[in-house]
Design a protein around this motif. Structure first.
Motif, PDB file in Angstrom:
ATOM      1  N   GLY A 196       0.795  -1.219   0.000  1.00 42.74           N
ATOM      2  CA  GLY A 196       0.000   0.000   0.000  1.00 42.74           C
ATOM      3  C   GLY A 196       0.825   1.263   0.000  1.00 42.74           C
TER       4      GLY A 196
ATOM      5  N   LEU B  14      -1.722  -3.257   3.807  1.00 42.93           N
ATOM      6  CA  LEU B  14      -1.545  -2.176   4.774  1.00 42.93           C
ATOM      7  C   LEU B  14      -0.789  -2.635   6.015  1.00 42.93           C
ATOM      8  CD1 LEU B  14      -5.131  -0.586   4.643  1.00 42.93           C
ATOM      9  CD2 LEU B  14      -3.088   0.081   3.349  1.00 42.93           C
TER      10      LEU B  14
ATOM     11  N   VAL C  16       4.204  -2.072   5.208  1.00 44.98           N
ATOM     12  CA  VAL C  16       4.044  -0.631   5.419  1.00 44.98           C
ATOM     13  C   VAL C  16       4.624  -0.241   6.770  1.00 44.98           C
ATOM     14  CG1 VAL C  16       2.400   1.279   5.570  1.00 44.98           C
ATOM     15  CG2 VAL C  16       1.944  -0.639   4.020  1.00 44.98           C
TER      16      VAL C  16
ATOM     17  N   LYS D 149       1.458   4.366   7.642  1.00 47.37           N
ATOM     18  CA  LYS D 149       0.183   3.645   7.640  1.00 47.37           C
ATOM     19  C   LYS D 149      -0.959   4.518   7.095  1.00 47.37           C
ATOM     20  CE  LYS D 149       1.462  -0.254   9.745  1.00 47.37           C
ATOM     21  NZ  LYS D 149       1.420  -1.584   9.105  1.00 47.37           N
TER      22      LYS D 149
ATOM     23  N   ALA E 160      -0.583   5.155   3.316  1.00 45.35           N
ATOM     24  CA  ALA E 160      -0.872   3.963   2.527  1.00 45.35           C
ATOM     25  C   ALA E 160      -2.371   3.691   2.464  1.00 45.35           C
ATOM     26  CB  ALA E 160      -0.143   2.762   3.124  1.00 45.35           C
ATOM     27  N   ARG E 161      -3.054   3.849   3.606  1.00 44.99           N
ATOM     28  CA  ARG E 161      -4.501   3.626   3.623  1.00 44.99           C
ATOM     29  C   ARG E 161      -5.203   4.569   2.646  1.00 44.99           C
ATOM     30  NH1 ARG E 161      -5.653   5.467   8.336  1.00 44.99           N
ATOM     31  NH2 ARG E 161      -4.925   3.584   9.408  1.00 44.99           N
TER      32      ARG E 161
ATOM     33  N   SER F 299      -5.624  -5.762   5.993  1.00 43.88           N
ATOM     34  CA  SER F 299      -5.630  -4.726   7.026  1.00 43.88           C
ATOM     35  C   SER F 299      -4.581  -5.022   8.087  1.00 43.88           C
ATOM     36  CB  SER F 299      -7.012  -4.658   7.683  1.00 43.88           C
ATOM     37  OG  SER F 299      -7.235  -5.817   8.476  1.00 43.88           O
TER      38      SER F 299
ATOM     39  N   HIS G  86      -4.002   0.657  14.076  1.00 51.55           N
ATOM     40  CA  HIS G  86      -4.482   1.051  12.755  1.00 51.55           C
ATOM     41  C   HIS G  86      -5.581   0.149  12.191  1.00 51.55           C
ATOM     42  CE1 HIS G  86      -1.137   3.891  12.456  1.00 51.55           C
ATOM     43  NE2 HIS G  86      -0.400   2.942  13.011  1.00 51.55           N
TER      44      HIS G  86
ATOM     45  N   ASP H 178      -8.492   1.060   9.309  1.00 52.35           N
ATOM     46  CA  ASP H 178      -8.438   0.362   8.018  1.00 52.35           C
ATOM     47  C   ASP H 178      -9.828  -0.116   7.609  1.00 52.35           C
ATOM     48  OD1 ASP H 178      -5.699   0.706   7.975  1.00 52.35           O
ATOM     49  OD2 ASP H 178      -5.229  -1.341   8.611  1.00 52.35           O
TER      50      ASP H 178
END
Length: 293
Positions: A9, A30, A34, A39, A42-43, A66, A73, A77
């Motif tokens: 991601g 993710l 990552v 994070k 990337a999300r 996820s 996180h 996600d």
């Protein structure tokens, strides 16, 4: 879903190439690929890609791996994915039913807020001893669970289990496949990290296919054609499946449930397998694997 390609991601420059590539499914990652400080970025990049026209018309199964729900996180996600067109969320290192139900609750909340009618399914990665022992229970935890995926590196390495030993490999693959069968969900083989060893990748993939797995995860595009080749039904297999289905139709018209094809006694379990193979071939030939989602 013969091949499922992991796409970091944090590398949005790879997204378009992956969408245009030959993998049946893409798993935007993710989690492990990552770094913590990236994070959120990337999300956002993955969500933007999933909402794009290129993703919508790709015909691929779209998956997001996820972060774990007990991480900082995981909840963000899952809440970000409703309405994006994603087919499945891949939950890592699942060990408990309450983790599955918590993920379902988050997805339901997000989908309700977005007014989304098509539910996002779950692909559970089984990569710990506890998860493997509870795999059937986890797979049966909720109808949203579509399949189980085996994570051999996380399962074997901490225990000192030799992955190159066929007996060890078969034991883990078999146990997960039976658990998936008990729950009526598919089983997908995990990734193979050595990009230089195509022969070993093929050995794992062939064993998984013979055990009824639908495909194998890939960590690099060069592994995709290997997986597609191994999990592609041969012309002889397709022809035999057609003979079985056609003979089953004739037998049903005559009031028989068992019959002979190519010298072998055939009854309903063999017919069901032949029908599933032909359905899979039709989906692949049609360029869409969406029925899995």
């Amino acid at each position: 879903m013969r091949s499922k390609l992991f796409v970091p991601g944090v590398r949005p420059e790879l997204f378009a190439k992956a969408l245009a590539g030959d993998a049946d499914a893409l798993s935007f990652d993710l989690e492990d690929s990552v770094p913590v400080e990236a994070k959120d970025m990337a999300r956002g990049a993955v969500v933007q890609c999933l909402r794009s026209e290129a993703a919508r018309v790709s015909g691929k199964i779209l998956i997001v791996r996820s972060n774990a729900l007990d991480s900082a996180h995981g909840e963000a996600d899952l809440l970000s994915l409703a309405g994006t067109g994603v087919d499945m969320v891949n939950l890592p290192k699942v060990e408990r039913v309450d983790e599955v139900l918590a993920a379902v609750a988050l997805l339901e909340r997000a989908e309700s807020m977005q007014g989304v009618g098509q539910p996002i399914r779950l692909l559970l990665t089984i990569e710990t001893p506890c998860g493997l022992r509870r795999a059937a229970q986890l797979a049966s935890a909720h109808p949203r669970v579509a399949g189980l995926q085996l994570g051999l590196a996380d399962l074997f390495e901490p225990l000192g289990i030799d992955r190159r030993d066929p007996a060890n490999l078969h034991a883990a693959l078999f146990e997960l496949r039976v658990a998936a069968g008990m729950a009526g969900v598919f089983a997908c083989d995990g990734a193979f990290a050595d990009l230089r060893d195509d022969a070993a990748f093929r050995v794992e993939a062939l064993m998984a296919r013979r055990l009824g797995y639908i495909g194998k995860s890939c960590i690099h595009p060069r592994q995709v054609p290997l997986a597609n080749d191994v999990f592609r039904a041969s012309a002889d297999e397709i022809a035999r499946a057609r003979r079985i289905v056609e003979a089953a139709d004739r037998a049903a018209a005559e009031g028989r449930a068992a019959f002979v094809v190519d010298g072998q006694m055939i009854d309903p379990p063999f017919v069901k397998r032949a029908q599933a193979m032909l359905a899979s071939v039709r989906e692949t030939d049609g360029g869409s694997n969406k029925p899995l989602s």
